[in-house]
Every structure is written in C-alpha cells, then in structure tokens.
Design a protein around this motif. Structure first.
Motif, PDB file in Angstrom:
ATOM      1  N   ILE A   7      28.969  32.063  53.744  1.00  0.00           N
ATOM      2  CA  ILE A   7      29.608  30.395  53.418  1.00  0.00           C
ATOM      3  C   ILE A   7      30.079  30.581  52.016  1.00  0.00           C
ATOM      4  CG2 ILE A   7      29.021  28.145  52.878  1.00  0.00           C
ATOM      5  CD1 ILE A   7      26.645  28.331  54.702  1.00  0.00           C
ATOM      6  N   GLY A   8      31.546  30.287  51.971  1.00  0.00           N
ATOM      7  CA  GLY A   8      32.230  30.507  50.951  1.00  0.00           C
ATOM      8  C   GLY A   8      33.396  31.337  51.139  1.00  0.00           C
ATOM      9  N   ALA A   9      34.832  31.064  51.029  1.00  0.00           N
ATOM     10  CA  ALA A   9      35.620  32.146  51.237  1.00  0.00           C
ATOM     11  C   ALA A   9      36.415  32.189  50.180  1.00  0.00           C
ATOM     12  CB  ALA A   9      36.582  31.716  52.513  1.00  0.00           C
ATOM     13  N   GLY A  10      35.938  32.450  48.845  1.00  0.00           N
ATOM     14  CA  GLY A  10      36.716  32.681  47.493  1.00  0.00           C
ATOM     15  C   GLY A  10      36.689  34.143  47.386  1.00  0.00           C
ATOM     16  N   GLY A  11      36.854  34.512  46.112  1.00  0.00           N
ATOM     17  CA  GLY A  11      36.902  35.890  45.829  1.00  0.00           C
ATOM     18  C   GLY A  11      35.877  36.655  45.989  1.00  0.00           C
ATOM     19  N   ARG A  35      34.790  25.394  53.195  1.00  0.00           N
ATOM     20  CA  ARG A  35      35.620  24.174  53.212  1.00  0.00           C
ATOM     21  C   ARG A  35      36.759  24.266  53.596  1.00  0.00           C
ATOM     22  NH1 ARG A  35      35.004  21.584  47.386  1.00  0.00           N
ATOM     23  NH2 ARG A  35      36.117  23.404  46.883  1.00  0.00           N
ATOM     24  N   THR A  36      37.662  25.255  53.239  1.00  0.00           N
ATOM     25  CA  THR A  36      39.053  25.179  53.685  1.00  0.00           C
ATOM     26  C   THR A  36      38.966  26.671  54.770  1.00  0.00           C
ATOM     27  OG1 THR A  36      39.481  24.915  51.723  1.00  0.00           O
ATOM     28  CG2 THR A  36      41.338  25.361  53.123  1.00  0.00           C
ATOM     29  N   GLU A  37      39.204  26.219  56.159  1.00  0.00           N
ATOM     30  CA  GLU A  37      38.890  27.303  57.140  1.00  0.00           C
ATOM     31  C   GLU A  37      40.129  28.363  57.070  1.00  0.00           C
ATOM     32  OE1 GLU A  37      38.303  26.203  61.350  1.00  0.00           O
ATOM     33  OE2 GLU A  37      37.982  28.457  61.793  1.00  0.00           O
ATOM     34  N   ALA A  80      29.324  30.233  48.357  1.00  0.00           N
ATOM     35  CA  ALA A  80      29.875  29.116  47.711  1.00  0.00           C
ATOM     36  C   ALA A  80      29.875  28.976  46.448  1.00  0.00           C
ATOM     37  CB  ALA A  80      29.497  28.045  48.764  1.00  0.00           C
ATOM     38  N   LEU A  81      29.475  27.728  46.000  1.00  0.00           N
ATOM     39  CA  LEU A  81      29.406  27.496  44.395  1.00  0.00           C
ATOM     40  C   LEU A  81      27.825  27.266  44.294  1.00  0.00           C
ATOM     41  CD1 LEU A  81      32.583  25.593  43.609  1.00  0.00           C
ATOM     42  CD2 LEU A  81      32.174  27.867  43.307  1.00  0.00           C
ATOM     43  N   PRO A  82      27.516  27.285  42.831  1.00  0.00           N
ATOM     44  CA  PRO A  82      26.167  26.975  42.752  1.00  0.00           C
ATOM     45  C   PRO A  82      25.880  25.667  43.184  1.00  0.00           C
ATOM     46  CG  PRO A  82      27.092  28.164  40.774  1.00  0.00           C
ATOM     47  CD  PRO A  82      28.153  27.884  41.793  1.00  0.00           C
ATOM     48  N   ASP A 101      21.479  34.270  47.891  1.00  0.00           N
ATOM     49  CA  ASP A 101      22.683  33.739  46.957  1.00  0.00           C
ATOM     50  C   ASP A 101      23.037  34.680  45.810  1.00  0.00           C
ATOM     51  OD1 ASP A 101      21.103  32.921  45.008  1.00  0.00           O
ATOM     52  OD2 ASP A 101      20.854  30.885  45.599  1.00  0.00           O
ATOM     53  N   THR A 102      24.048  34.232  45.120  1.00  0.00           N
ATOM     54  CA  THR A 102      24.291  35.136  43.809  1.00  0.00           C
ATOM     55  C   THR A 102      24.283  34.353  42.576  1.00  0.00           C
ATOM     56  OG1 THR A 102      26.628  34.685  43.919  1.00  0.00           O
ATOM     57  CG2 THR A 102      26.142  36.541  45.258  1.00  0.00           C
ATOM     58  N   ALA A 103      23.942  33.069  42.717  1.00  0.00           N
ATOM     59  CA  ALA A 103      24.009  32.240  41.410  1.00  0.00           C
ATOM     60  C   ALA A 103      23.141  31.161  41.618  1.00  0.00           C
ATOM     61  CB  ALA A 103      25.334  31.715  41.049  1.00  0.00           C
ATOM     62  N   SER A 136      21.515  37.691  44.080  1.00  0.00           N
ATOM     63  CA  SER A 136      21.964  38.992  44.466  1.00  0.00           C
ATOM     64  C   SER A 136      23.256  39.545  44.229  1.00  0.00           C
ATOM     65  CB  SER A 136      21.527  39.300  45.891  1.00  0.00           C
ATOM     66  OG  SER A 136      21.761  40.513  46.420  1.00  0.00           O
ATOM     67  N   GLY A 137      23.773  39.189  43.044  1.00  0.00           N
ATOM     68  CA  GLY A 137      25.100  39.616  42.663  1.00  0.00           C
ATOM     69  C   GLY A 137      25.070  40.774  41.652  1.00  0.00           C
ATOM     70  N   PHE A 138      25.790  40.894  40.711  1.00  0.00           N
ATOM     71  CA  PHE A 138      25.764  42.055  39.848  1.00  0.00           C
ATOM     72  C   PHE A 138      25.045  41.301  38.559  1.00  0.00           C
ATOM     73  CE2 PHE A 138      26.919  46.082  39.268  1.00  0.00           C
ATOM     74  CZ  PHE A 138      26.284  46.594  38.045  1.00  0.00           C
ATOM     75  N   ASP A 139      25.281  40.299  37.801  1.00  0.00           N
ATOM     76  CA  ASP A 139      24.618  39.770  36.660  1.00  0.00           C
ATOM     77  C   ASP A 139      24.433  38.285  36.854  1.00  0.00           C
ATOM     78  OD1 ASP A 139      27.132  40.069  36.055  1.00  0.00           O
ATOM     79  OD2 ASP A 139      26.829  40.117  34.150  1.00  0.00           O
ATOM     80  N   PRO A 140      23.375  37.649  37.411  1.00  0.00           N
ATOM     81  CA  PRO A 140      22.013  38.298  38.188  1.00  0.00           C
ATOM     82  C   PRO A 140      22.462  39.265  39.106  1.00  0.00           C
ATOM     83  CG  PRO A 140      22.423  36.104  38.866  1.00  0.00           C
ATOM     84  CD  PRO A 140      23.462  36.325  37.840  1.00  0.00           C
ATOM     85  N   GLY A 141      21.382  39.755  39.387  1.00  0.00           N
ATOM     86  CA  GLY A 141      21.346  40.849  40.562  1.00  0.00           C
ATOM     87  C   GLY A 141      20.922  42.444  40.094  1.00  0.00           C
ATOM     88  N   PHE A 179      36.382  34.830  37.714  1.00  0.00           N
ATOM     89  CA  PHE A 179      36.001  34.270  38.813  1.00  0.00           C
ATOM     90  C   PHE A 179      36.047  32.529  38.743  1.00  0.00           C
ATOM     91  CE2 PHE A 179      31.565  32.682  37.342  1.00  0.00           C
ATOM     92  CZ  PHE A 179      31.479  33.519  36.237  1.00  0.00           C
ATOM     93  N   ASN A 180      35.420  31.997  39.493  1.00  0.00           N
ATOM     94  CA  ASN A 180      35.732  30.407  39.651  1.00  0.00           C
ATOM     95  C   ASN A 180      35.674  29.789  38.068  1.00  0.00           C
ATOM     96  OD1 ASN A 180      34.560  27.389  39.608  1.00  0.00           O
ATOM     97  ND2 ASN A 180      35.183  27.829  41.759  1.00  0.00           N
ATOM     98  N   PRO A 181      36.836  29.386  37.793  1.00  0.00           N
ATOM     99  CA  PRO A 181      37.109  28.786  36.456  1.00  0.00           C
ATOM    100  C   PRO A 181      36.172  27.850  35.933  1.00  0.00           C
ATOM    101  CG  PRO A 181      39.226  28.699  37.592  1.00  0.00           C
ATOM    102  CD  PRO A 181      38.085  28.995  38.312  1.00  0.00           C
TER     103      PRO A 181
END
Ligand code: NDP
Length: 398
Positions: A7-11, A35-37, A80-82, A101-103, A136-141, A179-181
């Motif tokens: 879920i989430g189609a950003g970077g 959200r945006t297919e 997606a977003l936190p 998730d990553t955040a 489970s990203g880099f930081d955190p992760g 990443f997401n501003p």
C-alpha cells in the motif's frame, strides 16, 4: 504461495514493488494499491513481473478490508504515510493478515511520533496469531538491526549509540527533500530529543552540530542531532543503553531554505484561511516542491547510514562502527529511484521475506531489534545493501 499487498505508490512503494518482483522464490504474487491508481500502474509498467494494481483510501478501514479479502495476501506492506499505520493495522486484524511498515504512527494534526499507539496493538495481534513488524526501513529498521548485531556479536554490553545518517548526494535542485516533504520537514523541525541516563532530554531543533569524517571517500560533513523514532524502541529493548543520539547531515543551503520557510509560516501543520478556503501550509508547500520521485535521475553521490556502538567487551571499553554505503546512480539504474527510497524499500522487502519464510515470525507487535540480526543481514546484502563492520576503531565522542 506468498502473495503480498503493497500500500503506497510513492518513492518507497516503487522500490518495494521492484524488489518484491526480484524475490520470486518467496513472493509469488504482488498487488500494489494506493490513493492514485495511475501511480501504481506506472510502477507496474516498469517491472517484468505481473503486478496487479488497485485504488484504495487507506484511511478507510472497511475499504482496506474489502481489498484485502479480495486479494488474499499473506502480508500487507504499508509504505503509504505514517498517518495510515493504525487504519491498516485495524484492517489486517479484521481480515487475519500479517502487517509490516517503515515508519511509526503520527497523527495528522500533531507533530508527535511515538510507538505507544502501535505497541497498544500487541495483545490484539498476539491473540489472533498475527504478526506486525514495525519500522522495517533503514532508519528505523537496519539501524535497529545494526545495534542488535553490536549487542549480539561485538560488545558484551552496549552503553552508547550514535546513529549517523549521511546523504552525501546532490540533486542540483535549489531546495527539495529526498522523501515525502511533509514527513521530512515535520521530523527535522521537531524539538530534538536524545536519550541520556534513563530519560529523553530535549533541546531546540538542530541546535547541536559536529563535523564527522565519513568513510569510503565521503569525507567530513556537518551532522546535526535530531529526534528519531528508533531510539524509543532501542532503549526499551536494549536497556543497557545509557546514551542514544541520532545525527543527520544537512547542507547549509538546505538549512537556509528551511529557516526561511519556517520563519514565514510555510511549515505550519495547522489550518489557515486563504481566499475563503482552509489550507494547511506544509501540505501546500509539498505541492510546490519537486516530487522526491523526480529526483531519481538527477541525484549523484552516496549515502552512508550506520551506527557507532560503544560499550564493554571482555572488560575493556570498545567501539564498533557498522554501516552501509549506497550509490544514488546505481539505485536509479536498478530500480528507477534514488538511494533514499532504495535504502528504505529494500529493508522493507527483506523484513517481508523474514516474515514469509518464518525466519522472523511470532504473533504480536515487534520492533526490528527483537529478532536475530544476522538472519536479516544475510539477506540484506545480496538484496543490494551490504554491511561494513569496523570492529574496534576510534571515533570521537559526539
Ligand atoms: P511518498 O509521499 O512518495 O508516497 C506515499 C504514497 O502513499 C503515495 O503514493 C500516496 O498516494 C500514498 N498515500 C498517502 N495517503 C494515502 C491514503 N490515505 N490512501 C492510500 N494511499 C495513500 O512517500 P515515500 O514513498 O517517500 O515514503 C513512504 C513511507 O516510507 C513513509 O511512511 C515514510 O515516512 C517512510 N520512510 C521511512 C524511512 C525509513 O528509513 N524507515 C525513510 C524514508 C521514508 P498519492 O500518490 O495519491 O499521494
């Protein structure tokens, strides 16, 4: 058959989809929803593997649950977003599916991120025999995994950690975030907190600075102390840690722009009235800034993210520096993204592989340092993020 729903189609979502498609021996089906297919379809078109796409509002639990029931994944990967963490966790509980998730969760109207909201799901996940892997990203992760590795293999007692995140890359834009501003600016402008002698100590944002000499030709860069979420779980789960600090590099140019934007109110997260309409300045600013995804082909240079752990080994004081170097241009060649999204997306997929193969699997809600770090790192290197360990060097106290 291990099917995943991303879920989430950003970077980050782009990298996760590319890397899931490379993990064919474990992941046999991929659905990418956002959200945006059209953004999902654009990512799917880059990949030589059938990727199903869907539209979903991840703020809406029944909508998410319907999608999960239709797609029947074994795991939902939330990139997606936190703000969406809790609704996606609720939908996983309602449908009996594992979560990653990553955040950590952050309410939309308060710049406050902490694990308490997600840790409160522990009993509900455990009782249903489901697992949630947080951060489970880099930081955190990976930074949590590096700290766990220092505790398992290199030190008898970890007493201090400095997590240091350098982006020595350049994208040539006057001002852009990697990443997401909105998430990035909220994090950087928040009051700084670091852990010292059993409590978090506050200081003004970006008020503590050092020069750190990074390895592998990157050289000296300014690093600034800020609060970062992995410190909260690390000091809880590795209670010998007396001091924990997080540092990030920022260029003078980035800080100059940020100061002006803050001074004129463009980083505010509350609603303001404009021409009879309510707008949130930081969301408007996001619409004006370059899309982080567009920086991929422009960014050159490297990232260096790692942990210096200090403590006791065989009765003597010792330091170990564990880090990864990642090259922006190499990432773009491989998955059409710069290294910031790459270093987040690859560990998300490695976390997914750990869960799907049962190497890391137990019912409940867990942080990364609560599992065997070596199993994770054995997969992370071949997936594109090798680990360097400098055991026993001397780095200045920060
Ligand atoms: P982006 O803003 O590029 O992408 C976010 C995606 O989520 C977009 O596709 C967006 O849709 C989608 N989205 C937002 N709201 C909803 C919603 N309500 N329903 C469905 N989809 C939604 O962010 P990034 O890819 O840069 O970051 C993704 C996550 O990774 C963030 O949580 C970020 O904090 C985290 N991160 C973690 C790091 C780590 O090391 N642990 C480092 C960097 C990021 P749309 O396209 O329509 O806007």
């Amino acid at each position: 058959m291990s099917k995943v729903l991303i879920i989430g189609a950003g970077g980050v979502g782009g990298v996760v989809t590319h890397k899931c498609a490379q993990a064919k021996d474990v992941i046999t089906g991929i659905t990418l929803a956002s959200r945006t297919e059209s953004k999902c379809k654009a990512i799917a078109a880059q990949i030589d593997f059938p990727v199903k796409t869907a539209q979903v509002n991840a703020d809406n639990v029944p909508e998410l649950a319907e999608l999960i029931r239709k797609e029947q994944p074994k795991l939902v990967i939330n990139v997606a977003l936190p703000y969406q963490d809790l609704t996606i966790m609720d939908a996983c509980l309602a449908t009996g599916v594992d979560y990653l998730d990553t955040a950590n969760y952050e309410p939309l109207d308060t710049a406050k991120f902490e694990y308490s909201w997600q840790w409160a799901y522990q009993d509900r996940f455990r009782e249903k025999g489901l697992m949630a892997l947080l951060g489970s990203g880099f930081d955190p992760g990976v930074t949590n995994v590096y700290t766990a590795l220092a505790a398992k293999k290199y030190l008898d007692e970890v007493q201090e950690i400095d997590i240091i995140d350098a982006n020595a890359g350049s994208h040539g834009q006057p001002f852009a975030t990697n990443f997401n501003p909105e998430i990035n600016i909220r994090e950087v402008t928040a009051t700084c907190r670091h852990w010292e002698n059993g409590q978090f100590v506050e200081s003004p944002p970006l008020s503590t600075k050092h020069v750190f000499d990074f390895p592998e030709g990157i050289g000296p860069m300014n690093i600034y102390r800020l609060y970062h979420e992995e410190m909260e779980s690390l000091v809880k789960h590795i209670p010998t840690i007396k001091k924990a600090q997080f540092w990030m590099t920022f260029s003078d140019n980035y800080l100059k722009h940020l100061e002006v934007l803050q001074n004129v109110g463009m980083t505010r997260i509350d609603e303001v009235e404009f021409n009879g309409q309510k707008i949130v300045p930081i969301q408007f600013l996001k619409a004006l800034l370059p899309d982080p995804g567009s920086l991929g082909p422009l960014t050159k240079g490297k990232t260096c993210i790692g942990v210096i752990a200090r403590g006791i080994k065989d009765g003597k004081r010792k330091q170990v520096y564990i880090y990864n170097i990642c090259d922006h241009e190499a990432c773009y060649r491989e998955v059409k993204s710069q290294a910031i999204s790459y270093t987040t997306g690859v560990p998300a997929v490695v976390g997914a592989i750990m869960m799907l193969t049962g190497k890391w699997h137990k019912p409940g809600v867990w942080n990364m340092e609560q599992f065997d770090p070596e199993l994770f790192l054995e997969t992370l290197g071949p997936m594109g993020l090798p680990t360097v360990v400098v055991d026993g060097g001397e780095w200045p106290e920060l």
